[in-house]
Design an enzyme around this catalytic site. Sequence first.
Site, PDB file in Angstrom:
ATOM      1  N   THR A   6       0.864  -1.173   0.000  1.00 42.63           N
ATOM      2  CA  THR A   6       0.000   0.000   0.000  1.00 42.63           C
ATOM      3  C   THR A   6       0.905   1.229   0.000  1.00 42.63           C
ATOM      4  O   THR A   6       1.974   1.203   0.614  1.00 42.63           O
ATOM      5  CB  THR A   6      -0.939   0.007   1.232  1.00 42.63           C
ATOM      6  OG1 THR A   6      -1.536   1.292   1.357  1.00 42.63           O
ATOM      7  CG2 THR A   6      -0.210  -0.307   2.505  1.00 42.63           C
ATOM      8  N   ASN A   7       0.506   2.250  -0.703  1.00 37.12           N
ATOM      9  CA  ASN A   7       1.317   3.470  -0.772  1.00 37.12           C
ATOM     10  C   ASN A   7       1.335   4.211   0.552  1.00 37.12           C
ATOM     11  O   ASN A   7       2.391   4.568   1.068  1.00 37.12           O
ATOM     12  CB  ASN A   7       0.790   4.388  -1.877  1.00 37.12           C
ATOM     13  CG  ASN A   7       1.070   3.854  -3.259  1.00 37.12           C
ATOM     14  OD1 ASN A   7       2.102   4.152  -3.839  1.00 37.12           O
ATOM     15  ND2 ASN A   7       0.161   3.066  -3.791  1.00 37.12           N
ATOM     16  N   THR A   8       0.157   4.455   1.117  1.00 33.49           N
ATOM     17  CA  THR A   8       0.056   5.283   2.316  1.00 33.49           C
ATOM     18  C   THR A   8       0.845   4.703   3.485  1.00 33.49           C
ATOM     19  O   THR A   8       1.481   5.445   4.233  1.00 33.49           O
ATOM     20  CB  THR A   8      -1.423   5.485   2.709  1.00 33.49           C
ATOM     21  OG1 THR A   8      -2.086   6.170   1.630  1.00 33.49           O
ATOM     22  CG2 THR A   8      -1.558   6.313   3.964  1.00 33.49           C
ATOM     23  N   CYS A 119      -2.053   5.160  -5.191  1.00 34.43           N
ATOM     24  CA  CYS A 119      -2.919   4.399  -4.291  1.00 34.43           C
ATOM     25  C   CYS A 119      -3.231   3.101  -5.021  1.00 34.43           C
ATOM     26  O   CYS A 119      -3.567   3.128  -6.212  1.00 34.43           O
ATOM     27  CB  CYS A 119      -4.190   5.179  -3.969  1.00 34.43           C
ATOM     28  SG  CYS A 119      -5.378   4.232  -3.003  1.00 34.43           S
ATOM     29  N   THR A 120      -3.139   2.002  -4.323  1.00 32.52           N
ATOM     30  CA  THR A 120      -3.279   0.702  -4.985  1.00 32.52           C
ATOM     31  C   THR A 120      -4.641   0.502  -5.629  1.00 32.52           C
ATOM     32  O   THR A 120      -4.771  -0.308  -6.544  1.00 32.52           O
ATOM     33  CB  THR A 120      -2.977  -0.444  -4.005  1.00 32.52           C
ATOM     34  OG1 THR A 120      -3.798  -0.307  -2.847  1.00 32.52           O
ATOM     35  CG2 THR A 120      -1.513  -0.448  -3.602  1.00 32.52           C
ATOM     36  N   GLU A 121      -5.666   1.246  -5.203  1.00 32.80           N
ATOM     37  CA  GLU A 121      -7.002   1.065  -5.777  1.00 32.80           C
ATOM     38  C   GLU A 121      -7.289   1.925  -7.004  1.00 32.80           C
ATOM     39  O   GLU A 121      -8.236   1.650  -7.737  1.00 32.80           O
ATOM     40  CB  GLU A 121      -8.077   1.351  -4.709  1.00 32.80           C
ATOM     41  CG  GLU A 121      -8.187   0.314  -3.638  1.00 32.80           C
ATOM     42  CD  GLU A 121      -7.172   0.482  -2.514  1.00 32.80           C
ATOM     43  OE1 GLU A 121      -7.015  -0.451  -1.730  1.00 32.80           O
ATOM     44  OE2 GLU A 121      -6.518   1.562  -2.445  1.00 32.80           O
TER      45      GLU A 121
END
Length: 153
Positions: A6-8, A119-121
Amino acid sequence: MVLICTNTMHKVAGEVVGAVGVPLLHIVDMTADELEHARITTVGLLGTRYTMEQDFYTGVLEHRGISVLTPVEKDRALVNRVIFDELCLGDICDDSRAEFLRTIDGLAEHGAQGVVLGCTEIGLLVRPEDTDAPLFDTTLIHARGAALRALEG
């Protein structure tokens, strides 16, 4: 090797590195490698509010000589809302796609040579064929880089 998928959550990458005895494949470093390979020096960044506004992400790119543009406040709020209230719940809305594409166009108009889907989504909502702006999907970059690293080792 370890990946934070995940990026965050790369906000805590330093703590993870300090707690494990194997290399961490950092999503931002791998993304910067891709940007450098594509000769991108100014990039737009979409992601959660934390990713777009805090130094743990933009600082890595800027340290690598890549200027980072983020959307204006109202568009950062929109991107953050869509991520948490729609994409994280599996809701893919055409109206949100249109807003993301408008935001991407705005970043390009302000000098972004490409846009990081930080963001992965986001890759569920916006695809390369949806825009003329080069997109850098960190989910794909990270997964491909990890697979290649695993095959090397």
